[in-house]
Design a protein around this motif. Structure first.
Motif, PDB file in Angstrom:
ATOM      1  N   ALA A  62       2.350  -7.708  -4.578  1.00 35.60           N
ATOM      2  CA  ALA A  62       3.641  -8.401  -4.528  1.00 35.60           C
ATOM      3  C   ALA A  62       4.333  -8.426  -5.884  1.00 35.60           C
ATOM      4  N   ILE A  67       4.782  -2.648  -8.069  1.00 37.03           N
ATOM      5  CA  ILE A  67       5.783  -1.797  -7.421  1.00 37.03           C
ATOM      6  C   ILE A  67       6.224  -0.693  -8.382  1.00 37.03           C
ATOM      7  N   GLU A 102       9.827   1.279   0.294  1.00 36.93           N
ATOM      8  CA  GLU A 102      10.457   0.499   1.370  1.00 36.93           C
ATOM      9  C   GLU A 102       9.523  -0.624   1.823  1.00 36.93           C
ATOM     10  N   ARG A 103       8.251  -0.298   1.999  1.00 32.73           N
ATOM     11  CA  ARG A 103       7.265  -1.288   2.453  1.00 32.73           C
ATOM     12  C   ARG A 103       7.127  -2.433   1.458  1.00 32.73           C
ATOM     13  N   GLY A 105       9.384  -3.460  -0.648  1.00 32.40           N
ATOM     14  CA  GLY A 105      10.651  -4.120  -0.978  1.00 32.40           C
ATOM     15  C   GLY A 105      11.314  -3.568  -2.220  1.00 32.40           C
ATOM     16  N   GLY A 106      11.028  -2.328  -2.550  1.00 35.33           N
ATOM     17  CA  GLY A 106      11.578  -1.727  -3.765  1.00 35.33           C
ATOM     18  C   GLY A 106      12.754  -0.804  -3.524  1.00 35.33           C
ATOM     19  N   LYS A 107      13.558  -1.096  -2.491  1.00 32.12           N
ATOM     20  CA  LYS A 107      14.663  -0.203  -2.149  1.00 32.12           C
ATOM     21  C   LYS A 107      15.799  -0.210  -3.175  1.00 32.12           C
ATOM     22  N   LYS A 108      15.777  -1.152  -4.103  1.00 34.35           N
ATOM     23  CA  LYS A 108      16.794  -1.159  -5.165  1.00 34.35           C
ATOM     24  C   LYS A 108      16.156  -0.808  -6.499  1.00 34.35           C
ATOM     25  N   HIS A 109      15.087  -0.056  -6.441  1.00 33.82           N
ATOM     26  CA  HIS A 109      14.338   0.304  -7.642  1.00 33.82           C
ATOM     27  C   HIS A 109      14.618   1.760  -7.992  1.00 33.82           C
ATOM     28  N   TYR A 112      12.563   4.439  -6.297  1.00 30.13           N
ATOM     29  CA  TYR A 112      12.971   4.745  -4.926  1.00 30.13           C
ATOM     30  C   TYR A 112      14.053   5.832  -4.961  1.00 30.13           C
TER      31      TYR A 112
END
Length: 166
Positions: A62, A67, A102-103, A105-109, A112
């Motif tokens: 987490a 991430i 995506e899993r 929660g790193g879609k704004k990283h 990604y």
């Protein structure tokens, strides 16, 4: 012997725990391998980091550092395979990086976006321009969020993307 491999061997000799911090040491050693275009040495460090990160528990997962390390490891490995002309392995790892980010929660990283960009390049090489463009556009939107739309690189990429589409 390449510096990256020296770093990896030093850490192995010291004995290390399977913690996020040690995974980050291996990732950093891999970055040196990439700087010197020693793809095999970089891969060894990334693979060692991946072995550690695979074993990290949900509580550690987490954390933002996890991430970051996981995304960097997967995209770094994919990039090395791409440079070694092992495109199938590169595709699998870029795709895994996208799914894992995506899993987690790193879609704004930025990792990604890098993974999407890598997938886009491979799709473009495989003559799938529509799929490639989708990945590129998504990556560009993430870069805009991460760096800000006013950032010069994002602005110029956006302009070039519009020219390409038109």
């Amino acid at each position: 012997k390449p510096f990256t491999l020296e770093c990896i061997e030093i850490v192995k000799r010291m004995g290390y725990e399977e913690t996020l911090e040690y995974a980050q040491v291996f990732v950093t050693a891999s970055h040196v391998g990439i700087q010197y275009q020693n793809w095999d040495a970089a891969l060894e460090g990334y693979e060692r980091a991946k072995e550690i990160l695979d074993k990290i528990n949900d509580e550690e997962e987490a954390k933002l550092d996890y991430i970051e390390s996981w995304g960097t490891t997967l995209t770094g490995m994919a990039f090395c395979y791409q440079k070694l002309n092992k495109r199938d392995q590169a595709f699998i790892l870029f795709d895994l990086a996208v799914k894992e980010m995506e899993r987690l929660g790193g879609k704004k990283h930025v990792n990604y976006a890098l993974a999407l960009h890598g997938l886009g390049l491979l799709c473009f090489e495989n003559r799938l321009p529509d799929v490639a463009m989708h990945h590129f556009q998504t990556a560009l939107r993430i870069y805009a969020v991460v760096f800000g739309m006013k950032h010069e690189i994002v602005r110029r990429l956006s302009e070039e993307m519009v020219k390409t589409i038109d």
